[in-house]
Motif scaffolding. Structure first.
Motif, PDB file in Angstrom:
ATOM      1  N   ASP A   1       0.826  -1.218   0.000  1.00  0.00           N
ATOM      2  CA  ASP A   1       0.000   0.000   0.000  1.00  0.00           C
ATOM      3  C   ASP A   1       0.856   1.262   0.000  1.00  0.00           C
ATOM      4  O   ASP A   1       0.513   2.251  -0.665  1.00  0.00           O
ATOM      5  CB  ASP A   1      -0.939   0.014   1.213  1.00  0.00           C
ATOM      6  N   ASP A   2       1.962   1.221   0.740  1.00  0.00           N
ATOM      7  CA  ASP A   2       2.863   2.371   0.774  1.00  0.00           C
ATOM      8  C   ASP A   2       3.434   2.642  -0.612  1.00  0.00           C
ATOM      9  O   ASP A   2       3.468   3.786  -1.071  1.00  0.00           O
ATOM     10  CB  ASP A   2       4.032   2.128   1.745  1.00  0.00           C
ATOM     11  N   LEU A   3       3.898   1.595  -1.271  1.00  0.00           N
ATOM     12  CA  LEU A   3       4.502   1.752  -2.589  1.00  0.00           C
ATOM     13  C   LEU A   3       3.492   2.317  -3.584  1.00  0.00           C
ATOM     14  O   LEU A   3       3.826   3.193  -4.388  1.00  0.00           O
ATOM     15  CB  LEU A   3       5.060   0.419  -3.096  1.00  0.00           C
ATOM     16  N   GLU A   4       2.252   1.831  -3.522  1.00  0.00           N
ATOM     17  CA  GLU A   4       1.248   2.328  -4.460  1.00  0.00           C
ATOM     18  C   GLU A   4       0.936   3.805  -4.205  1.00  0.00           C
ATOM     19  O   GLU A   4       0.703   4.571  -5.152  1.00  0.00           O
ATOM     20  CB  GLU A   4      -0.007   1.469  -4.382  1.00  0.00           C
ATOM     21  N   LYS A   5       0.978   4.230  -2.954  1.00  0.00           N
ATOM     22  CA  LYS A   5       0.809   5.655  -2.645  1.00  0.00           C
ATOM     23  C   LYS A   5       1.980   6.462  -3.192  1.00  0.00           C
ATOM     24  O   LYS A   5       1.804   7.560  -3.741  1.00  0.00           O
ATOM     25  CB  LYS A   5       0.675   5.861  -1.145  1.00  0.00           C
ATOM     26  N   HIS A   6       3.184   5.925  -3.049  1.00  0.00           N
ATOM     27  CA  HIS A   6       4.372   6.601  -3.586  1.00  0.00           C
ATOM     28  C   HIS A   6       4.279   6.733  -5.105  1.00  0.00           C
ATOM     29  O   HIS A   6       4.631   7.777  -5.673  1.00  0.00           O
ATOM     30  CB  HIS A   6       5.636   5.812  -3.229  1.00  0.00           C
ATOM     31  N   LEU A   7       3.811   5.673  -5.757  1.00  0.00           N
ATOM     32  CA  LEU A   7       3.721   5.689  -7.219  1.00  0.00           C
ATOM     33  C   LEU A   7       2.640   6.657  -7.697  1.00  0.00           C
ATOM     34  O   LEU A   7       2.811   7.323  -8.725  1.00  0.00           O
ATOM     35  CB  LEU A   7       3.457   4.277  -7.746  1.00  0.00           C
ATOM     36  N   TYR A   8       1.545   6.751  -6.965  1.00  0.00           N
ATOM     37  CA  TYR A   8       0.525   7.718  -7.362  1.00  0.00           C
ATOM     38  C   TYR A   8       1.055   9.141  -7.196  1.00  0.00           C
ATOM     39  O   TYR A   8       0.808  10.008  -8.038  1.00  0.00           O
ATOM     40  CB  TYR A   8      -0.766   7.545  -6.564  1.00  0.00           C
ATOM     41  N   PHE A   9       1.792   9.372  -6.128  1.00  0.00           N
ATOM     42  CA  PHE A   9       2.430  10.682  -5.936  1.00  0.00           C
ATOM     43  C   PHE A   9       3.357  10.980  -7.124  1.00  0.00           C
ATOM     44  O   PHE A   9       3.336  12.086  -7.682  1.00  0.00           O
ATOM     45  CB  PHE A   9       3.225  10.677  -4.630  1.00  0.00           C
ATOM     46  N   ALA A  10       4.177   9.996  -7.520  1.00  0.00           N
ATOM     47  CA  ALA A  10       5.084  10.174  -8.655  1.00  0.00           C
ATOM     48  C   ALA A  10       4.307  10.466  -9.933  1.00  0.00           C
ATOM     49  O   ALA A  10       4.713  11.304 -10.751  1.00  0.00           O
ATOM     50  CB  ALA A  10       5.958   8.936  -8.821  1.00  0.00           C
ATOM     51  N   ASN A  11       3.171   9.779 -10.125  1.00  0.00           N
ATOM     52  CA  ASN A  11       2.321  10.060 -11.286  1.00  0.00           C
ATOM     53  C   ASN A  11       1.824  11.509 -11.265  1.00  0.00           C
ATOM     54  O   ASN A  11       1.737  12.163 -12.310  1.00  0.00           O
ATOM     55  CB  ASN A  11       1.113   9.112 -11.302  1.00  0.00           C
ATOM     56  N   CYS A  12       1.497  12.008 -10.090  1.00  0.00           N
ATOM     57  CA  CYS A  12       1.019  13.395  -9.958  1.00  0.00           C
ATOM     58  C   CYS A  12       2.123  14.394 -10.278  1.00  0.00           C
ATOM     59  O   CYS A  12       1.877  15.447 -10.882  1.00  0.00           O
ATOM     60  CB  CYS A  12       0.475  13.640  -8.553  1.00  0.00           C
ATOM     61  N   VAL A  13       3.356  14.074  -9.885  1.00  0.00           N
ATOM     62  CA  VAL A  13       4.496  14.940 -10.211  1.00  0.00           C
ATOM     63  C   VAL A  13       4.671  15.012 -11.725  1.00  0.00           C
ATOM     64  O   VAL A  13       4.836  16.095 -12.304  1.00  0.00           O
ATOM     65  CB  VAL A  13       5.782  14.426  -9.535  1.00  0.00           C
ATOM     66  N   ALA A  14       4.622  13.860 -12.388  1.00  0.00           N
ATOM     67  CA  ALA A  14       4.760  13.824 -13.844  1.00  0.00           C
ATOM     68  C   ALA A  14       3.605  14.555 -14.523  1.00  0.00           C
ATOM     69  O   ALA A  14       3.804  15.276 -15.513  1.00  0.00           O
ATOM     70  CB  ALA A  14       4.832  12.379 -14.332  1.00  0.00           C
ATOM     71  N   ALA A  15       2.399  14.371 -14.001  1.00  0.00           N
ATOM     72  CA  ALA A  15       1.220  15.030 -14.586  1.00  0.00           C
ATOM     73  C   ALA A  15       1.358  16.546 -14.506  1.00  0.00           C
ATOM     74  O   ALA A  15       1.009  17.265 -15.452  1.00  0.00           O
ATOM     75  CB  ALA A  15      -0.042  14.572 -13.855  1.00  0.00           C
ATOM     76  N   TYR A  16       1.859  17.042 -13.398  1.00  0.00           N
ATOM     77  CA  TYR A  16       2.076  18.485 -13.255  1.00  0.00           C
ATOM     78  C   TYR A  16       3.109  18.963 -14.269  1.00  0.00           C
ATOM     79  O   TYR A  16       2.930  19.999 -14.928  1.00  0.00           O
ATOM     80  CB  TYR A  16       2.545  18.801 -11.841  1.00  0.00           C
ATOM     81  N   CYS A  17       4.180  18.206 -14.406  1.00  0.00           N
ATOM     82  CA  CYS A  17       5.282  18.597 -15.284  1.00  0.00           C
ATOM     83  C   CYS A  17       4.834  18.751 -16.740  1.00  0.00           C
ATOM     84  O   CYS A  17       5.250  19.688 -17.421  1.00  0.00           O
ATOM     85  CB  CYS A  17       6.405  17.560 -15.176  1.00  0.00           C
ATOM     86  N   VAL A  18       3.984  17.845 -17.220  1.00  0.00           N
ATOM     87  CA  VAL A  18       3.620  17.874 -18.646  1.00  0.00           C
ATOM     88  C   VAL A  18       2.617  18.970 -18.983  1.00  0.00           C
ATOM     89  O   VAL A  18       2.338  19.211 -20.165  1.00  0.00           O
ATOM     90  CB  VAL A  18       3.064  16.508 -19.120  1.00  0.00           C
ATOM     91  N   THR A  19       2.101  19.653 -17.976  1.00  0.00           N
ATOM     92  CA  THR A  19       1.172  20.759 -18.260  1.00  0.00           C
ATOM     93  C   THR A  19       1.908  22.065 -18.539  1.00  0.00           C
ATOM     94  O   THR A  19       1.277  23.081 -18.821  1.00  0.00           O
ATOM     95  CB  THR A  19       0.187  20.980 -17.097  1.00  0.00           C
ATOM     96  N   LYS A  20       3.243  22.043 -18.446  1.00  0.00           N
ATOM     97  CA  LYS A  20       4.047  23.230 -18.699  1.00  0.00           C
ATOM     98  C   LYS A  20       5.176  22.891 -19.664  1.00  0.00           C
ATOM     99  O   LYS A  20       5.536  21.715 -19.814  1.00  0.00           O
ATOM    100  CB  LYS A  20       4.620  23.778 -17.381  1.00  0.00           C
TER     101      LYS A  20
END
Length: 320
Positions: free
Chosen positions: A286-305
């Motif tokens: 569960d911890d790893l999946e939370k970390h991976l979702y956080f990482a997905n959010c970082v990437a999602a933010y990056c591609v909007t700029k």
């Protein structure tokens, strides 16, 4: 794992991305200067989120190299280990974007200052005192930087650190495709974390299923395997010899403007989360999946700029 001074030290190519940003009044293409390079983007993402990291690389003695240092230092990356080369210029890459924001590269690297990285000039404290060393594959193209990369990996492993690896394929930089692929694959047994994008997956593993690929990499000695699937999300598999689990974490949906640095920011976000613990592998499923979702959010933010390093988020940007 003993407590280390640095969360992540990244080593490899650093360059200037000239990103297409429209046309002038005469219809000529206009490009915006943005510091980049996959390992630099990764540690930049980790540091901007609040981690402690450094970058090891080389630039020319030129304004581009100074811009790179200033940009990384501005987001709290230790740049003291960026070497100067007095006989090669800082590598440049011109980035064009298609309608979906997907990027295409044209490199000016013959061979480029980043390929001349000198292991003997690295302060070994940065290798011995990092939890994770992050590397890419473009430092494997030329012999001098390849030797420096392999020696650095050995130094980190000997000091009890982990190695993270993100193979990037840029066909114009390799003289021979088959040699390039074999060199990229040769690093797997030396690493603990591997992140592979869809593009590189097909090149490296062909029609092999993702599950078989993950099993293969675990047998090679890789503990955490990640296959990123763009806007769909990421598949993962963890096996440290005592525990094993795998799964899929969906991506956050956004409209992409520029995908440059998406994978690097994902990895930086994940390494930030992993290094909140003294032992980066101290997690449950569960911890790893939370970390991976956080990482997905970082990437999602990056591609909007536009750009890579200029588009990296702070922790506050992700937690809003």
């Amino acid at each position: 794992m003993n407590e280390k001074l640095y969360d992540v030290v990244a080593l490899g190519e650093v360059l200037i991305d000239f990103t297409f940003c429209g046309k002038n009044a005469d219809g000529k293409n206009v490009y915006e200067e943005n510091p980049g390079g996959a390992p630099a983007n990764c540690v930049g993402a980790m540091c901007k989120l609040g981690g402690k990291g450094a970058f090891i690389g080389m630039t020319g003695i030129d304004s581009f190299g100074e811009d790179i240092r200033k940009s990384l230092a501005a987001i709290n990356v230790d740049v003291s280990q960026i070497q100067y080369c007095d006989y090669q210029h800082t590598t440049l890459a011109f980035v064009t974007l298609d309608e979906s924001g997907e990027r295409h590269f044209s490199f000016y690297r013959d061979p480029g200052a980043d390929t001349q990285l000198d292991f003997d000039k690295i302060d070994k404290k940065y290798l011995e005192e990092t939890k994770i060393l992050h590397i890419g594959s473009l430092s494997l193209v030329e012999e001098k930087s390849r030797k420096s990369t392999l020696k650095s990996v050995a130094a980190v492993k000997n000091a009890g650190g982990l190695v993270s690896y993100d193979p990037n394929w840029r066909p114009s930089l390799w003289k021979d495709k088959n040699i390039g692929v074999e060199l990229m694959k040769s690093i797997f047994p030396l690493t603990d974390i591997v992140k592979i994008s869809e593009e590189e997956y097909e090149l490296l593993f062909g029609s092999m299923s993702i599950e078989d690929c993950m099993d293969f990499l675990h047998k090679e000695g890789v503990t955490l395997v990640l296959v990123t699937l763009g806007e769909k999300g990421v598949k993962y598999s963890f096996n440290d010899g005592k525990r094993s689990f795998s799964g899929f974490v969906p991506a956050k949906k956004v409209t992409a403007v520029d995908t440059t640095g998406a994978g690097d920011s994902f990895t930086g976000g994940l390494l930030y989360k992993l290094t909140r613990n003294e032992n980066p592998f101290d997690f449950e499923k569960d911890d790893l999946e939370k970390h991976l979702y956080f990482a997905n959010c970082v990437a999602a933010y990056c591609v909007t700029k536009k750009g890579a390093i200029p588009a990296l988020p702070t922790l506050e940007d992700i937690e809003l």
